[in-house]
Motif scaffolding. Structure first.
Motif: not given
Lengths: 139, 139, 139
Positions: A1, A3, A36-40, A135-139, B1, B137, C139
């Protein structure tokens, strides 16, 4: 993952205002290289909002009028909060209606949006420097 | 992920309506095979909501009446937005009260819900095809 | 990707009340050992909220008064929902204004907050045991 984190800064010259920050969030997404992931996206201040709606000037005027009716700025004595010496009691209420944050899906490296979705910073106690967190998490 | 994406389509026959979409989200979760993570469920249109509350018909009638009081459909001239030729100024306001999206935890392959939580699509400008995004996700 | 789950329990002695749960969420974050990611904090009940705002007593009194004006508890007959034998129709409305959940970024093992952000549990139908879910991924 993976970020990624970025702050956006604003100094809105009026007490209340809306700014389209969709392009800033897209820039952050490109920098992140996350596909691919989510952005807050959230206001880091408690008298401001981040929300998704239409980029239409008339609607923004409607929102201002409506929020002023639901939580008027004056009289200042309407809010116990203003006894602390603040004059922004109304702003803490307006922000609850419009929300603190949005979470947006990222699909194939893009904001996964419907046709009219745009991200806005909503200021309810402006005329000073304030921040939004991306803030973005994913890959 | 891992990530998973699915669209849900609606065509609500009235201007305003609520649809329980919990089963659709559970179906998407099963298809995804994701066991731990987050699911984002959001309206892809700016005159609709996704929210979590009770599946109780009386409550839904209460919501309709309350939202109509907070942001009436008529007179259409109440909204500058309607000067664009639209008649859905109210819907953009109702959606802000009810929210755009929910994020739900996924634990051991299930929506991690309290006893009465159910996910609803909230339509405020219906009688046409509109979409909800389900993005998951996790792993 | 790691995930972590914890429930927080409350029994608010009045119908309406606000509790600062920032420390509880920070404790969960430490237990999780997650350094980068998102934390979701949501009410597991549909007559309660989780929201982020100021830890200021006057403001909380203002919120109570304002929510009571927007969605009064009485007369109970105001809500079709109360025909089910419940008396909490108002609580289902108040919760929609204040929101179900917050998503907070985690950066370098900490809640990535602006200077005044604090997380609250908002109770609108108390005097019984109710829960909040803290779910962390990253993580």
């Amino acid at each position: 993952m993976k970020s990624f984190r970025k702050e956006l800064w604003f100094n809105i010259p009026s007490r209340v205002g809306f700014v389209n920050i969709t392009g800033d969030v897209e820039d952050a997404l490109r920098e992140s290289k996350i596909k691919e992931g989510f952005v807050l996206v959230n206001a880091m201040h408690i008298t401001a909002s981040v929300f998704i709606n239409d980029d239409e000037r008339g609607l923004h005027e409607d929102y201002k009028k409506w929020l002023e009716k639901l939580a008027p700025h004056e009289p200042l004595s309407l809010y116990n909060h203003n006894l602390t010496g603040e004059d922004n009691g109304d702003a803490h209420h307006k922000r609850q209606i419009m929300g603190r944050e949005v979470v947006v899906a990222i699909t194939e490296g893009r904001l996964d949006f419907g046709p009219w979705e745009q991200i806005f910073y909503g200021e309810f106690d402006g005329r000073r420097r304030k921040r939004v967190l991306v803030k973005i998490i994913g890959e």
